[in-house]
Motif scaffolding. Structure first.
Motif, PDB file in Angstrom:
ATOM      1  N   ARG A 178       0.814  -1.217   0.000  1.00  0.00           N
ATOM      2  CA  ARG A 178       0.000   0.000   0.000  1.00  0.00           C
ATOM      3  C   ARG A 178       0.849   1.270   0.000  1.00  0.00           C
ATOM      4  O   ARG A 178       0.404   2.305  -0.496  1.00  0.00           O
ATOM      5  CB  ARG A 178      -0.935   0.015   1.214  1.00  0.00           C
ATOM      6  CG  ARG A 178      -2.072  -0.973   1.130  1.00  0.00           C
ATOM      7  CD  ARG A 178      -3.209  -0.587   2.055  1.00  0.00           C
ATOM      8  NE  ARG A 178      -3.929   0.597   1.577  1.00  0.00           N
ATOM      9  CZ  ARG A 178      -4.903   1.195   2.236  1.00  0.00           C
ATOM     10  NH1 ARG A 178      -5.277   0.718   3.411  1.00  0.00           N
ATOM     11  NH2 ARG A 178      -5.504   2.252   1.736  1.00  0.00           N
ATOM     12  N   ALA A 179       2.051   1.189   0.533  1.00  0.00           N
ATOM     13  CA  ALA A 179       2.919   2.367   0.544  1.00  0.00           C
ATOM     14  C   ALA A 179       3.182   2.857  -0.877  1.00  0.00           C
ATOM     15  O   ALA A 179       3.220   4.070  -1.138  1.00  0.00           O
ATOM     16  CB  ALA A 179       4.239   2.032   1.248  1.00  0.00           C
ATOM     17  N   THR A 180       3.342   1.933  -1.798  1.00  0.00           N
ATOM     18  CA  THR A 180       3.543   2.294  -3.205  1.00  0.00           C
ATOM     19  C   THR A 180       2.223   2.532  -3.910  1.00  0.00           C
ATOM     20  O   THR A 180       2.061   3.515  -4.638  1.00  0.00           O
ATOM     21  CB  THR A 180       4.327   1.189  -3.935  1.00  0.00           C
ATOM     22  OG1 THR A 180       5.599   1.014  -3.320  1.00  0.00           O
ATOM     23  CG2 THR A 180       4.534   1.538  -5.405  1.00  0.00           C
ATOM     24  N   ALA A 181       1.256   1.650  -3.701  1.00  0.00           N
ATOM     25  CA  ALA A 181      -0.012   1.719  -4.418  1.00  0.00           C
ATOM     26  C   ALA A 181      -0.769   3.013  -4.135  1.00  0.00           C
ATOM     27  O   ALA A 181      -1.365   3.609  -5.039  1.00  0.00           O
ATOM     28  CB  ALA A 181      -0.873   0.519  -4.048  1.00  0.00           C
ATOM     29  N   LEU A 208      -1.962   5.684  -7.007  1.00  0.00           N
ATOM     30  CA  LEU A 208      -3.371   6.006  -7.220  1.00  0.00           C
ATOM     31  C   LEU A 208      -3.617   7.497  -7.045  1.00  0.00           C
ATOM     32  O   LEU A 208      -4.334   8.116  -7.842  1.00  0.00           O
ATOM     33  CB  LEU A 208      -4.251   5.211  -6.256  1.00  0.00           C
ATOM     34  CG  LEU A 208      -5.753   5.495  -6.355  1.00  0.00           C
ATOM     35  CD1 LEU A 208      -6.274   5.207  -7.756  1.00  0.00           C
ATOM     36  CD2 LEU A 208      -6.526   4.697  -5.314  1.00  0.00           C
ATOM     37  N   ALA A 209      -3.018   8.094  -6.039  1.00  0.00           N
ATOM     38  CA  ALA A 209      -3.184   9.542  -5.822  1.00  0.00           C
ATOM     39  C   ALA A 209      -2.659  10.331  -7.016  1.00  0.00           C
ATOM     40  O   ALA A 209      -3.283  11.316  -7.451  1.00  0.00           O
ATOM     41  CB  ALA A 209      -2.462   9.963  -4.548  1.00  0.00           C
ATOM     42  N   ARG A 210      -1.554   9.895  -7.580  1.00  0.00           N
ATOM     43  CA  ARG A 210      -0.978  10.562  -8.750  1.00  0.00           C
ATOM     44  C   ARG A 210      -1.914  10.454  -9.951  1.00  0.00           C
ATOM     45  O   ARG A 210      -2.136  11.431 -10.679  1.00  0.00           O
ATOM     46  CB  ARG A 210       0.373   9.908  -9.058  1.00  0.00           C
ATOM     47  CG  ARG A 210       1.203  10.611 -10.105  1.00  0.00           C
ATOM     48  CD  ARG A 210       2.617  10.061 -10.130  1.00  0.00           C
ATOM     49  NE  ARG A 210       2.680   8.695 -10.652  1.00  0.00           N
ATOM     50  CZ  ARG A 210       3.199   7.662 -10.002  1.00  0.00           C
ATOM     51  NH1 ARG A 210       3.689   7.816  -8.768  1.00  0.00           N
ATOM     52  NH2 ARG A 210       3.253   6.459 -10.557  1.00  0.00           N
ATOM     53  N   ALA A 211      -2.502   9.272 -10.147  1.00  0.00           N
ATOM     54  CA  ALA A 211      -3.411   9.069 -11.275  1.00  0.00           C
ATOM     55  C   ALA A 211      -4.706   9.859 -11.097  1.00  0.00           C
ATOM     56  O   ALA A 211      -5.237  10.447 -12.048  1.00  0.00           O
ATOM     57  CB  ALA A 211      -3.708   7.581 -11.437  1.00  0.00           C
ATOM     58  N   GLN A 212      -5.241   9.868  -9.873  1.00  0.00           N
ATOM     59  CA  GLN A 212      -6.467  10.617  -9.615  1.00  0.00           C
ATOM     60  C   GLN A 212      -6.262  12.114  -9.825  1.00  0.00           C
ATOM     61  O   GLN A 212      -7.116  12.794 -10.388  1.00  0.00           O
ATOM     62  CB  GLN A 212      -6.945  10.339  -8.188  1.00  0.00           C
ATOM     63  CG  GLN A 212      -7.484   8.929  -7.993  1.00  0.00           C
ATOM     64  CD  GLN A 212      -7.802   8.615  -6.546  1.00  0.00           C
ATOM     65  OE1 GLN A 212      -7.174   9.158  -5.633  1.00  0.00           O
ATOM     66  NE2 GLN A 212      -8.767   7.729  -6.315  1.00  0.00           N
TER      67      GLN A 212
END
Length: 327
Positions: A307-310, A314-318
């Motif tokens: 989750r540290a990477t995921a 996800l925040a970057r994509a959103q």
């Protein structure tokens, strides 16, 4: 170090093809790459599942992965549903994929023709698979030939998203093992071993007892000739035995063929090699099965690490598509 991601569904039982075609390589890759391995339980939901069996098979699969040599202190091993970012990014990928692209996926065509109930998830799961890979800035995806199309779609979606919204995702590439990638059914060497049929005489399960392994290989289909050579088109049964022997002993099928003039010794040596390969795995699995709490602890540790990477991806994509960040 390159980053590697791969996943496996907790449906059916792990067989020799899974082990020699993928899992052995996973154990090797963890020492040369930043490796993430995932039990993709959400993918299992594309067709109806018995809840109790899904829970049991997810835990059992994780234990087999650990028994094959995956070290949670070296790689990241986790369950897909324990990292909610997978479903978060899957929606963005569904909105990036075209209907025609998903409709052309070979596995959807094959499975939808066999299922009485065809879920929307069965149609869109390649978008979830793309999310699985892209969440971790993956460089390499070790796959068999049947998954090549999914990695190509993932590459297309990553490039399309990056073109529309700016650099966001690493574009991954598929990698293929040099030997053992296509371990076939012992009774029908033109088809792959099946995870779905426990009693199939042509499928060797990782947890099969030695006598069962020996019996199945002894009864393997060959041909009317006696020449031992690797020739998939002309001698599929013999070639399959050579692939098994080679992969179990760290050799190519061609190298494994050297010195054999009859099928009997080839079958005997292939059986002995498989039994020797499975013995330490089965012993380690028995230890893990006796302490399920430890497996649960290791999976929780892996999910936290993933989750540290995921979450960052996800925040970057959103942000790239214009979603307002929380808080």
């Amino acid at each position: 170090m390159p980053r590697v991601f791969s996943g496996i569904k907790p449906t059916g039982n792990v067989h020799l093809g899974n082990l020699l075609g993928a899992l052995v390589r996973w154990a090797d890759d963890q020492h040369r790459a930043d490796s993430l391995y995932c039990v993709v339980d959400l993918h299992a939901l594309t067709v109806p599942q018995d809840p109790a069996e899904l829970r049991d098979s997810t835990l059992r699969l994780a234990q087999i992965l650990l028994a094959t040599g995956l070290d949670p202190d070296v790689c990241t091993l986790f369950v897909q549903s324990h990292v909610p970012e997978h479903t978060g990014l899957a929606w963005l990928m569904e909105c990036t994929a075209g209907f025609g692209e998903l409709n052309r996926m070979t596995q959807f065509k094959d499975k939808s023709g066999k299922e009485g109930f065809v879920s929307g998830g069965l149609f869109t799961y390649p978008a979830l698979m793309a999310a699985d890979i892209l969440l971790y800035d993956t460089d390499e995806v070790p796959v068999g030939d049947d998954q090549r199309q999914h990695v190509e779609l993932t590459r297309d979606l990553a490039e399309r998203f990056n073109s529309r919204h700016g650099p966001t995702f690493t574009v991954p590439r598929a990698t293929f093992p040099p030997a053992g990638a296509r371990i076939m059914d012992l009774q029908d060497p033109t088809a792959k071993m099946s995870k779905s049929d426990d009693a199939a005489p042509g499928t060797i399960l990782v947890l099969d007892e030695p006598k069962v392994v020996e019996r199945k290989i002894k009864r393997a289909v060959t041909d009317a000739e006696s020449e031992v050579r690797f020739d998939v088109a002309a001698k599929p049964g013999v070639s399959n035995l050579l692939s098994i022997l080679g992969a179990a002993t760290g050799r190519s099928p061609e190298e494994a063929a050297a010195g054999y003039t009859q099928y009997g010794p080839l079958k005997a040596d292939a059986a002995a090699a498989v039994v020797a390969r499975l013995e330490p795995i089965q012993a380690r699995y028995a230890e893990l099965a006796a302490d399920p709490a430890e497996t649960t602890r290791l999976l929780a540790k892996g999910a936290e690490k993933a989750r540290a990477t995921a979450s960052a991806t996800l925040a970057r994509a959103q942000a790239a598509v214009g979603l307002v960040p929380p808080g």
